[in-house]
Each structure stands twice: as structure tokens, then as C-alpha cells.
Scaffold this motif. Structure first.
Motif, mmCIF file in Angstrom:
data_model
loop_
_atom_site.group_PDB
_atom_site.id
_atom_site.type_symbol
_atom_site.label_atom_id
_atom_site.label_comp_id
_atom_site.label_asym_id
_atom_site.label_seq_id
_atom_site.Cartn_x
_atom_site.Cartn_y
_atom_site.Cartn_z
ATOM 1 N N LEU A 28 0.339 -1.308 0.204
ATOM 2 C CA LEU A 28 0.003 -0.006 0.054
ATOM 3 C C LEU A 28 1.076 1.121 -0.040
ATOM 4 O O LEU A 28 0.075 2.553 -0.517
ATOM 5 N N GLY A 29 1.745 0.737 0.279
ATOM 6 C CA GLY A 29 3.317 2.208 0.510
ATOM 7 C C GLY A 29 4.437 1.409 1.297
ATOM 8 O O GLY A 29 4.616 1.119 1.223
ATOM 9 N N ARG A 30 4.915 2.607 1.281
ATOM 10 C CA ARG A 30 5.745 2.921 2.531
ATOM 11 C C ARG A 30 5.910 3.717 3.702
ATOM 12 O O ARG A 30 6.382 4.867 3.955
ATOM 13 N N PRO A 31 5.545 2.708 4.588
ATOM 14 C CA PRO A 31 5.964 3.189 5.971
ATOM 15 C C PRO A 31 7.038 3.629 6.667
ATOM 16 O O PRO A 31 7.888 3.610 6.239
ATOM 17 N N ALA A 32 6.343 4.732 7.748
ATOM 18 C CA ALA A 32 8.083 4.717 8.476
ATOM 19 C C ALA A 32 8.446 3.978 9.426
ATOM 20 O O ALA A 32 10.460 3.241 9.471
ATOM 21 N N ALA A 33 7.601 3.477 9.966
ATOM 22 C CA ALA A 33 7.850 1.995 10.842
ATOM 23 C C ALA A 33 6.547 1.036 10.963
ATOM 24 O O ALA A 33 6.093 1.798 10.324
ATOM 25 N N ILE A 34 6.981 -0.415 11.276
ATOM 26 C CA ILE A 34 5.778 -1.172 11.237
ATOM 27 C C ILE A 34 6.014 -1.227 12.653
ATOM 28 O O ILE A 34 7.441 -2.577 12.669
#
Length: 180
Positions: free
Chosen positions: A124-130
Motif C-alpha cells: 500500500l505504500g512505504r510506512p515510516a515503521a511497522i
């Protein structure tokens, strides 16, 4: 399967959810850049409880979403190492790019469900962190995945099963270990 031990009751689960909510807020210095994503079914219920608790604490809502993942090895009660979890539905109405996505599940075991959930989020996109929040960490990881927030560590054998019940789905809140 027979119940070997009842590990958490309704009060203990409620305390664990409250503690995890506080830890999420503290670790992320608030909730402005966060999205809670529950893994269906019980992880989604726990995510909703966390969202309610966080809103009580912070005075504003946190973004939420849901993933529906089917894990064939658990569904069939067979061990087939070539079968992987499949993501069936993603219901995340927020852009995950540059956000801190907190995956929520009931039990962390091999790590394969979490890996599938991470893949779905990254699609869905590039999260800052998971980050990962689980009610129960039972060990026996097959992948290098560890939770950031844990309600309770419960060491188990691979022959045992951790059963999480939530009022919304099962009519009661409890965590128990079952044996064959």
C-alpha cells in the motif's frame, strides 16, 4: 483438545490492553503519525479495543484498519511447510506512506501471519515503521520477527495450542492453553 491452563481472564486481558495502549503512545510520542491495523478476527477486535483505550487517554481517535489473512496450515490443522498465509482483504482507508503502522494480532507463533501482513501493508505504500502488538507471544518463531508490544509471554510446546476468546466473537474474554 482439552484445556490445560487458563492463562488470562477478562480483567487480565483488559489490563494488558491498557498497558499496550500506554506503551504505543509512549514509544511513538503520541499517535499523530500512527495507524492501528488489526489482523482478523481477534487481532481486529483487539485493535478496536486499543483504539478506544488510546482515544480515552489521548482525547482524540487513532487511525485504524483491518487485514483478513487466512493461514492454511492452521485452518487445515496440517503441517505443510510449502503453504503460506494469504491476504484476502485489506481495509485500510488511510495512506500508510511515512506513517507508523502498528499491526495487532492475538497470538504470535511462527511469524508467518505477521510476515504476510507486513507484505500487504508495504504493497500500500512505504510506512515510516511497522510495529507489532500482540496479546500473547508463545515463542516458536520460524521467521526473525519479534513484537514491540506484548500483553503476556506464554512459553508453550509445539504440541500445545493457545486459544484466545474475545467477547465480541466468543461471548467471553479468556486465554487458555489447550493440549491434544
Amino acid at each position: 483438545m482439552t484445556e490445560k491452563a487458563n492463562i488470562l481472564d477478562e480483567q487480565a486481558i483488559s489490563r494488558a490492553v491498557t498497558r499496550i495502549a500506554h506503551e504505543i503512545i509512549e514509544k511513538n510520542k503520541g499517535i499523530d503519525e500512527c495507524i492501528l491495523v488489526g489482523i482478523k478476527t481477534r487481532g481486529a477486535v483487539l485493535a478496536e479495543r486499543l483504539a478506544e483505550k488510546i482515544e480515552q487517554i489521548e482525547g482524540k481517535p487513532i487511525r485504524t484498519g483491518e487485514l483478513d489473512i487466512t493461514l492454511y496450515r492452521d485452518d487445515l490443522r496440517l503441517k505443510h511447510d510449502d503453504q503460506e498465509p494469504l491476504v484476502h482483504q485489506v481495509d485500510i482507508q488511510h495512506d500508510v506512506t511515512e506513517m507508523k503502522v502498528i499491526l495487532v494480532d492475538d497470538v504470535l507463533y511462527t511469524g508467518r501471519t505477521v510476515r504476510a501482513a507486513m507484505d500487504a501493508v508495504i504493497d500500500l505504500g512505504r510506512p515510516a515503521a511497522i510495529q507489532l502488538a500482540v496479546l500473547v507471544d508463545r515463542g516458536h518463531r520460524e521467521l526473525p520477527i519479534r513484537p514491540d508490544f506484548v500483553g503476556k509471554n506464554i512459553p508453550t510446546s509445539s504440541e500445545e495450542r493457545v486459544v484466545v476468546n474475545v467477547i465480541e466473537e466468543d461471548g467471553t474474554d479468556s486465554v487458555a492453553i489447550h493440549t491434544k
